[in-house]
Design an enzyme around this catalytic site. Sequence first.
Site, PDB file in Angstrom:
ATOM      1  N   GLU A  28     -10.320 -10.897 -21.222  1.00 38.15           N
ATOM      2  CA  GLU A  28      -8.951 -11.176 -20.813  1.00 38.15           C
ATOM      3  C   GLU A  28      -8.412  -9.869 -20.241  1.00 38.15           C
ATOM      4  O   GLU A  28      -8.152  -8.929 -20.982  1.00 38.15           O
ATOM      5  CB  GLU A  28      -8.159 -11.605 -22.048  1.00 38.15           C
ATOM      6  CG  GLU A  28      -6.967 -12.449 -21.752  1.00 38.15           C
ATOM      7  CD  GLU A  28      -6.373 -13.008 -23.035  1.00 38.15           C
ATOM      8  OE1 GLU A  28      -5.778 -12.232 -23.808  1.00 38.15           O
ATOM      9  OE2 GLU A  28      -6.513 -14.230 -23.260  1.00 38.15           O
ATOM     10  N   ASP A  47      -0.263  -7.735  -6.823  1.00 39.14           N
ATOM     11  CA  ASP A  47      -1.602  -7.188  -7.016  1.00 39.14           C
ATOM     12  C   ASP A  47      -2.048  -6.548  -5.708  1.00 39.14           C
ATOM     13  O   ASP A  47      -1.828  -7.109  -4.628  1.00 39.14           O
ATOM     14  CB  ASP A  47      -2.610  -8.289  -7.377  1.00 39.14           C
ATOM     15  CG  ASP A  47      -2.557  -8.695  -8.837  1.00 39.14           C
ATOM     16  OD1 ASP A  47      -1.811  -8.083  -9.622  1.00 39.14           O
ATOM     17  OD2 ASP A  47      -3.283  -9.638  -9.203  1.00 39.14           O
ATOM     18  N   ARG A  59      -8.155   8.425  -2.416  1.00 41.82           N
ATOM     19  CA  ARG A  59      -6.921   7.726  -2.054  1.00 41.82           C
ATOM     20  C   ARG A  59      -5.826   8.313  -2.946  1.00 41.82           C
ATOM     21  O   ARG A  59      -5.862   8.166  -4.158  1.00 41.82           O
ATOM     22  CB  ARG A  59      -7.049   6.225  -2.289  1.00 41.82           C
ATOM     23  CG  ARG A  59      -8.086   5.560  -1.391  1.00 41.82           C
ATOM     24  CD  ARG A  59      -8.186   4.063  -1.691  1.00 41.82           C
ATOM     25  NE  ARG A  59      -9.259   3.431  -0.965  1.00 41.82           N
ATOM     26  CZ  ARG A  59      -9.097   2.760   0.177  1.00 41.82           C
ATOM     27  NH1 ARG A  59      -7.903   2.659   0.714  1.00 41.82           N
ATOM     28  NH2 ARG A  59     -10.143   2.206   0.765  1.00 41.82           N
ATOM     29  N   HIS A  62      -0.378   9.154  -4.557  1.00 47.84           N
ATOM     30  CA  HIS A  62       0.710   8.326  -4.046  1.00 47.84           C
ATOM     31  C   HIS A  62       1.738   7.990  -5.122  1.00 47.84           C
ATOM     32  O   HIS A  62       1.405   7.904  -6.299  1.00 47.84           O
ATOM     33  CB  HIS A  62       0.153   7.004  -3.495  1.00 47.84           C
ATOM     34  CG  HIS A  62      -0.854   7.195  -2.407  1.00 47.84           C
ATOM     35  ND1 HIS A  62      -1.908   6.340  -2.243  1.00 47.84           N
ATOM     36  CD2 HIS A  62      -0.976   8.137  -1.439  1.00 47.84           C
ATOM     37  CE1 HIS A  62      -2.634   6.734  -1.202  1.00 47.84           C
ATOM     38  NE2 HIS A  62      -2.094   7.821  -0.710  1.00 47.84           N
ATOM     39  N   LYS A  72       1.964   1.088 -12.501  1.00 46.10           N
ATOM     40  CA  LYS A  72       0.709   0.511 -12.024  1.00 46.10           C
ATOM     41  C   LYS A  72      -0.222   0.272 -13.202  1.00 46.10           C
ATOM     42  O   LYS A  72      -0.268   1.061 -14.141  1.00 46.10           O
ATOM     43  CB  LYS A  72       0.014   1.472 -11.049  1.00 46.10           C
ATOM     44  CG  LYS A  72       0.820   1.755  -9.801  1.00 46.10           C
ATOM     45  CD  LYS A  72       0.134   2.778  -8.925  1.00 46.10           C
ATOM     46  CE  LYS A  72       0.968   3.079  -7.691  1.00 46.10           C
ATOM     47  NZ  LYS A  72       0.348   4.117  -6.856  1.00 46.10           N
ATOM     48  N   TYR A 132      -5.149  -3.291  -8.694  1.00 45.96           N
ATOM     49  CA  TYR A 132      -4.059  -2.818  -9.534  1.00 45.96           C
ATOM     50  C   TYR A 132      -2.806  -3.656  -9.359  1.00 45.96           C
ATOM     51  O   TYR A 132      -2.508  -4.149  -8.287  1.00 45.96           O
ATOM     52  CB  TYR A 132      -3.788  -1.323  -9.349  1.00 45.96           C
ATOM     53  CG  TYR A 132      -3.455  -0.849  -7.962  1.00 45.96           C
ATOM     54  CD1 TYR A 132      -2.141  -0.603  -7.580  1.00 45.96           C
ATOM     55  CD2 TYR A 132      -4.467  -0.612  -7.037  1.00 45.96           C
ATOM     56  CE1 TYR A 132      -1.841  -0.124  -6.322  1.00 45.96           C
ATOM     57  CE2 TYR A 132      -4.177  -0.133  -5.781  1.00 45.96           C
ATOM     58  CZ  TYR A 132      -2.856   0.105  -5.421  1.00 45.96           C
ATOM     59  OH  TYR A 132      -2.563   0.577  -4.169  1.00 45.96           O
ATOM     60  N   LYS A 167      -3.058   9.903   6.670  1.00 46.63           N
ATOM     61  CA  LYS A 167      -1.833  10.013   5.866  1.00 46.63           C
ATOM     62  C   LYS A 167      -2.034  10.981   4.694  1.00 46.63           C
ATOM     63  O   LYS A 167      -1.188  11.834   4.437  1.00 46.63           O
ATOM     64  CB  LYS A 167      -1.453   8.618   5.345  1.00 46.63           C
ATOM     65  CG  LYS A 167      -0.335   8.581   4.335  1.00 46.63           C
ATOM     66  CD  LYS A 167      -0.147   7.155   3.817  1.00 46.63           C
ATOM     67  CE  LYS A 167       0.680   7.123   2.561  1.00 46.63           C
ATOM     68  NZ  LYS A 167       0.835   5.772   2.028  1.00 46.63           N
ATOM     69  N   ASP A 168      -3.156  10.861   3.981  1.00 45.45           N
ATOM     70  CA  ASP A 168      -3.376  11.695   2.806  1.00 45.45           C
ATOM     71  C   ASP A 168      -3.679  13.150   3.166  1.00 45.45           C
ATOM     72  O   ASP A 168      -3.379  14.058   2.399  1.00 45.45           O
ATOM     73  CB  ASP A 168      -4.474  11.108   1.928  1.00 45.45           C
ATOM     74  CG  ASP A 168      -4.010   9.843   1.212  1.00 45.45           C
ATOM     75  OD1 ASP A 168      -2.789   9.621   1.111  1.00 45.45           O
ATOM     76  OD2 ASP A 168      -4.874   9.070   0.760  1.00 45.45           O
TER      77      ASP A 168
END
Length: 182
Positions: A28, A47, A59, A62, A72, A132, A167-168
């Site tokens: 679960e 999600d 990544r 952020h 998150k 996530y 972007k990163d």
Amino acid sequence: MKIIPLRLTGASILEPIIHGDHRGFFMESYNQQVMKDTGINHSFIQDNHSLSADAGVIRGLHYQLNPKAQTKLIRVLTGAIYDVILDIRKSSPTFGQWMSVILSEYNHHQLLVPKGFAHGFCTLVPNTQVLYKVDEYYSPLHDRGILWNDPALSIDWPTSKAILSEKDIQQPVLADAEINFD
């Protein structure tokens, strides 16, 4: 589900109960009542699912500014990641401190990242899929980040050849980042 508090206040590892046999396993991964019973009272509303084709994809780091900040709940469906959280709550005794955990398809652990943290990860193997949940919708207007290799943070990323988005690459260091968390 076992909840393991981490040294950065508010962050936790969630360890689900795995029921396995010769066919595989069942778990679960999310149960709102179990979460509430353990003191986790977030209403997740979206999600997000990412696939990173190569090992060494980073990544992050952020976050979203208030009032669109996100809690998150992160887990790995396939592969493995080195997951990093950074406390960006200015009044926190651990402001500017980071920690990492390994999340994988094998350990089934999930990471709860509260509002006021920047988040990022590095894939450890090819074809890693991360799922996530967030408790606030994505808002481009509030979207922010911190440079993944900020020298002041000295994050020990497990790759010598980081694969990054444009972007990163262009995010500011923590000292110059826009932050509105107390």
